[in-house]
Motif scaffolding. Structure first.
Motif, PDB file in Angstrom:
ATOM      1  N   ALA A 114       0.828  -1.204   0.000  1.00  0.00           N
ATOM      2  CA  ALA A 114       0.000   0.000   0.000  1.00  0.00           C
ATOM      3  C   ALA A 114       0.865   1.259   0.000  1.00  0.00           C
ATOM      4  CB  ALA A 114      -0.940  -0.004   1.201  1.00  0.00           C
ATOM      5  N   ASP A 115       1.860   1.297   0.865  1.00  0.00           N
ATOM      6  CA  ASP A 115       2.735   2.469   0.968  1.00  0.00           C
ATOM      7  C   ASP A 115       3.455   2.733  -0.352  1.00  0.00           C
ATOM      8  OD1 ASP A 115       4.467   4.523   1.863  1.00  0.00           O
ATOM      9  OD2 ASP A 115       5.855   3.083   2.759  1.00  0.00           O
ATOM     10  N   ASN A 116       4.036   1.708  -0.933  1.00  0.00           N
ATOM     11  CA  ASN A 116       4.787   1.903  -2.166  1.00  0.00           C
ATOM     12  C   ASN A 116       3.858   2.278  -3.322  1.00  0.00           C
ATOM     13  OD1 ASN A 116       7.318   2.101  -3.313  1.00  0.00           O
ATOM     14  ND2 ASN A 116       7.515  -0.072  -3.726  1.00  0.00           N
ATOM     15  N   ALA A 117       2.674   1.679  -3.370  1.00  0.00           N
ATOM     16  CA  ALA A 117       1.727   2.010  -4.442  1.00  0.00           C
ATOM     17  C   ALA A 117       1.273   3.466  -4.351  1.00  0.00           C
ATOM     18  CB  ALA A 117       0.531   1.060  -4.405  1.00  0.00           C
ATOM     19  N   ILE A 118       0.950   3.944  -3.138  1.00  0.00           N
ATOM     20  CA  ILE A 118       0.509   5.339  -3.033  1.00  0.00           C
ATOM     21  C   ILE A 118       1.655   6.302  -3.333  1.00  0.00           C
ATOM     22  CG2 ILE A 118      -1.436   4.865  -1.482  1.00  0.00           C
ATOM     23  CD1 ILE A 118       0.221   6.052   0.802  1.00  0.00           C
ATOM     24  N   THR A 119       2.871   5.920  -2.978  1.00  0.00           N
ATOM     25  CA  THR A 119       4.008   6.784  -3.276  1.00  0.00           C
ATOM     26  C   THR A 119       4.227   6.890  -4.785  1.00  0.00           C
ATOM     27  OG1 THR A 119       5.014   6.204  -1.169  1.00  0.00           O
ATOM     28  CG2 THR A 119       6.448   7.227  -2.788  1.00  0.00           C
TER      29      THR A 119
END
Length: 142
Positions: A65-70
């Motif tokens: 989730a973190d990497n996708a939103i970044t």
């Protein structure tokens, strides 16, 4: 990266950034979609990504989730980005053979973007929503 970049150049830029992430390579994550303000990451589930109950560890779901939103925020703003903050809600256990995270920028300015992500477990060909995340992404200093 230039905001006016064509779709192929944008995907190539995103893949270059993704390939430079040692942790993403280590766990076997893949960048499977990239467009202005959008990113999709996927990960084949292996036993070493699970916790004691046999579900995918929450930290793995959180990473996706973190990497996708970044990525979604960076692609919306036209360059490299960092997560300023994010939160995640785990809805169902991560299970099955693959996880897919799809993120979109919902509000974009020059210096920050607010993004949302849905993380799905793929179980016998069916997508099951297992987590929702939202975060603020900031432009990285060059």
């Amino acid at each position: 990266m230039n905001k006016a970049m064509d779709a192929d150049a944008l995907k190539a830029f995103a893949q270059q950034v993704f390939d430079a992430q040692p942790f993403s390579r280590y766990i076997g994550a893949r960048l499977t979609g990239a467009a202005p303000g959008y990113a999709e990451l996927s990960l084949v589930v292996s036993d070493n990504l699970k916790q004691q109950h046999g579900f995918v560890h929450g930290g793995v779901i959180s990473y996706l989730a973190d990497n996708a939103i970044t990525f979604a925020g960076g692609l919306a703003m036209g360059g490299n980005a960092l997560t300023s903050e994010f939160k995640i809600n785990y809805l169902k256990p991560g299970r099955g053979h693959e996880l897919v995270a799809r993120a979109r920028a919902r509000s974009t300015g020059r210096r920050q973007a607010v993004c949302q992500c849905e993380v799905f477990s793929i179980v016998e060909g069916e997508e099951i929503l297992c987590a929702l995340a939202q975060g603020t992404i900031v432009a990285a200093a060059d």
